[in-house]
Design an enzyme around this catalytic site. Structure first.
Site, PDB file in Angstrom:
ATOM      1  N   GLU A 102      -6.698   4.903   7.785  1.00 40.43           N
ATOM      2  CA  GLU A 102      -6.456   6.319   7.439  1.00 40.43           C
ATOM      3  C   GLU A 102      -7.662   6.909   6.720  1.00 40.43           C
ATOM      4  O   GLU A 102      -7.966   8.087   6.876  1.00 40.43           O
ATOM      5  CB  GLU A 102      -5.171   6.434   6.602  1.00 40.43           C
ATOM      6  CG  GLU A 102      -3.936   6.204   7.471  1.00 40.43           C
ATOM      7  CD  GLU A 102      -2.737   5.635   6.754  1.00 40.43           C
ATOM      8  OE1 GLU A 102      -2.690   5.651   5.508  1.00 40.43           O
ATOM      9  OE2 GLU A 102      -1.816   5.139   7.449  1.00 40.43           O
ATOM     10  N   ASN A 144       0.871  -1.178   0.000  1.00 44.79           N
ATOM     11  CA  ASN A 144       0.000   0.000   0.000  1.00 44.79           C
ATOM     12  C   ASN A 144       0.905   1.225   0.000  1.00 44.79           C
ATOM     13  O   ASN A 144       1.482   1.568   1.024  1.00 44.79           O
ATOM     14  CB  ASN A 144      -0.893  -0.041   1.261  1.00 44.79           C
ATOM     15  CG  ASN A 144      -1.673   1.245   1.457  1.00 44.79           C
ATOM     16  OD1 ASN A 144      -1.783   2.064   0.545  1.00 44.79           O
ATOM     17  ND2 ASN A 144      -2.220   1.419   2.659  1.00 44.79           N
ATOM     18  N   SER A 189       3.614  -1.896  10.409  1.00 41.85           N
ATOM     19  CA  SER A 189       5.075  -1.970  10.557  1.00 41.85           C
ATOM     20  C   SER A 189       5.641  -3.334  10.165  1.00 41.85           C
ATOM     21  O   SER A 189       6.584  -3.827  10.795  1.00 41.85           O
ATOM     22  CB  SER A 189       5.495  -1.585  11.981  1.00 41.85           C
ATOM     23  OG  SER A 189       5.104  -0.255  12.260  1.00 41.85           O
ATOM     24  N   LYS A 242       0.145   4.290  -0.332  1.00 44.62           N
ATOM     25  CA  LYS A 242      -0.469   5.510   0.231  1.00 44.62           C
ATOM     26  C   LYS A 242      -0.212   6.686  -0.719  1.00 44.62           C
ATOM     27  O   LYS A 242      -0.183   6.486  -1.929  1.00 44.62           O
ATOM     28  CB  LYS A 242       0.058   5.747   1.650  1.00 44.62           C
ATOM     29  CG  LYS A 242      -0.085   4.487   2.513  1.00 44.62           C
ATOM     30  CD  LYS A 242       0.172   4.703   3.962  1.00 44.62           C
ATOM     31  CE  LYS A 242      -0.003   3.374   4.693  1.00 44.62           C
ATOM     32  NZ  LYS A 242       0.097   3.505   6.138  1.00 44.62           N
ATOM     33  N   HIS A 302      -9.463   1.280   4.982  1.00 42.19           N
ATOM     34  CA  HIS A 302      -8.181   1.485   5.663  1.00 42.19           C
ATOM     35  C   HIS A 302      -8.376   2.490   6.800  1.00 42.19           C
ATOM     36  O   HIS A 302      -9.139   3.446   6.671  1.00 42.19           O
ATOM     37  CB  HIS A 302      -7.129   1.986   4.670  1.00 42.19           C
ATOM     38  CG  HIS A 302      -5.745   1.995   5.251  1.00 42.19           C
ATOM     39  ND1 HIS A 302      -5.321   2.983   6.107  1.00 42.19           N
ATOM     40  CD2 HIS A 302      -4.724   1.119   5.134  1.00 42.19           C
ATOM     41  CE1 HIS A 302      -4.079   2.708   6.488  1.00 42.19           C
ATOM     42  NE2 HIS A 302      -3.697   1.583   5.899  1.00 42.19           N
ATOM     43  N   GLY A 346       2.786   2.378  10.707  1.00 36.01           N
ATOM     44  CA  GLY A 346       3.763   3.430  10.478  1.00 36.01           C
ATOM     45  C   GLY A 346       4.527   3.851  11.725  1.00 36.01           C
ATOM     46  O   GLY A 346       5.201   4.871  11.724  1.00 36.01           O
ATOM     47  N   GLU A 406      -5.272  -4.673  10.914  1.00 34.22           N
ATOM     48  CA  GLU A 406      -4.208  -3.691  11.123  1.00 34.22           C
ATOM     49  C   GLU A 406      -4.459  -2.919  12.413  1.00 34.22           C
ATOM     50  O   GLU A 406      -5.264  -1.980  12.424  1.00 34.22           O
ATOM     51  CB  GLU A 406      -4.170  -2.699   9.963  1.00 34.22           C
ATOM     52  CG  GLU A 406      -3.938  -3.327   8.608  1.00 34.22           C
ATOM     53  CD  GLU A 406      -3.446  -2.302   7.601  1.00 34.22           C
ATOM     54  OE1 GLU A 406      -2.328  -2.451   7.117  1.00 34.22           O
ATOM     55  OE2 GLU A 406      -4.186  -1.336   7.327  1.00 34.22           O
TER      56      GLU A 406
HETATM   57  P1  PGA Z   1       3.020   0.418   7.547  1.00 34.19           P
HETATM   58  O1  PGA Z   1       1.537   0.654   6.951  1.00 34.19           O
HETATM   59  O2  PGA Z   1       3.516  -0.887   6.992  1.00 34.19           O
HETATM   60  O3  PGA Z   1       3.825   1.590   7.059  1.00 34.19           O
HETATM   61  O4  PGA Z   1       2.891   0.367   9.014  1.00 34.19           O
HETATM   62  C1  PGA Z   1       0.637  -0.407   6.841  1.00 34.19           C
HETATM   63  C2  PGA Z   1      -0.692   0.061   6.302  1.00 34.19           C
HETATM   64  O5  PGA Z   1      -1.130   1.169   6.646  1.00 34.19           O
HETATM   65  O6  PGA Z   1      -1.354  -0.630   5.506  1.00 34.19           O
END
Ligand code: PGA
Length: 265
Positions: free
Chosen positions: A98, A9, A208, A11, A96, A174, A168
């Protein structure tokens, strides 16, 4: 056996040109990843066409990060499922955290998008996860089960069999702060047992994930791959991660003493 999936992903990262440069380096590396691993790249909308043009062999699948549930209409700034299909998109991330946190995504819009994706032959990757505050009250399983039920409401077993889920934990995204693989496995087990139709649905872990820790996750019986943010932005790192994801299922089980990496990124 459920399929193993590594989905990147991206983003809001990479222009169309940067995305194409990634793919040119990544594709030869992806040839060395065991076929059992389904590899998915989810660039921003503006890079989908450029990436699609390069993914001619089908070894790497194209995904989108979001979509609208209507086929078309007065929805300024939105992108519909037919528009994604037209570009060769197979997967779409829905719900997601976000999108839920910054763009007003609700359980109801996640449900509408999941159904619309299926109607258009797209595979939704439905994302669920808890905040730290919810985790601290011990209500993680209740919360993600409620999100899952809401997203899949009204779908029959055959439709549910065509989706993917991503668990998640929001506090792990992140942050470099991994969820313990055994704990993630337990949450996924709870999700799976809430609906018999989820038995064969792959559930990805996200938060992460790195090349160094993915195997600790996929070594768990309920975890069928990763939804990967930061570590999917570099073609060499992401190819290493995709290969490492397969190891626990086929011989080389990671040393549990090493545990998951806690490096951030
Ligand atoms: P990350 O993001 O691997 O940077 O923690 C995962 C995600 O938001 O799908």
């Amino acid at each position: 056996m459920r399929k193993l999936v590594c989905a990147g992903n991206w983003k809001m990262h990479k222009t169309a040109r940067e995305a194409a440069d990634f793919v040119k380096i990544f594709l030869p590396l992806a040839q060395a990843v065991p076929d059992r691993v389904e590899i998915v790249l989810c660039p921003p909308f503006t890079a989908l066409a450029a990436v699609s043009k390069l993914l001619t062999t089908g070894r790497v699948r194209l995904g989108a990060q979001d979509m609208h549930w209507e086929r078309g209409g007065a929805f300024t700034g939105a992108i519909s499922a037919p528009m994604l299909c037209d570009l060769g998109v197979h997967y779409v991330i829905v719900g997601h955290s976000e999108r839920r946190e910054y763009f007003g995504e609700t359980d109801e819009t996640v449900r509408l998008k999941t159904a619309a994706a299926l109607q258009n032959e797209l595979t939704p990757i439905v994302a669920v996860g808890e905040t730290l505050a919810i985790r601290d009250t011990g209500k993680t399983a209740d919360h993600v089960i409620a999100q899952t039920r809401a997203a899949l409401e009204g779908l029959n077993a055959a439709q549910i069999a065509r989706i993917l889920l991503a668990y998640e934990p929001i506090w792990a995204i992140g942050t470099g702060r991994n969820c313990d693989p055994a704990q993630a496995n337990a949450v996924m087990s709870a999700i799976r047992s809430c609906m018999p139709a989820l038995n064969d649905v792959p559930i990805l872990y996200g938060g992460s994930v790195k090349a160094e820790n993915i195997a600790a996750y996929t070594a768990q019986p309920q975890i069928d791959g990763g939804l990967v943010g930061g570590a999917s932005l570099d073609p060499i790192v992401f190819a290493q991660l995709c290969t490492a994801a397969d190891a626990p299922r086929h011989g080389s089980v990671p040393d549990p003493a090493r545990g998951p990496s806690t490096s951030s990124g």
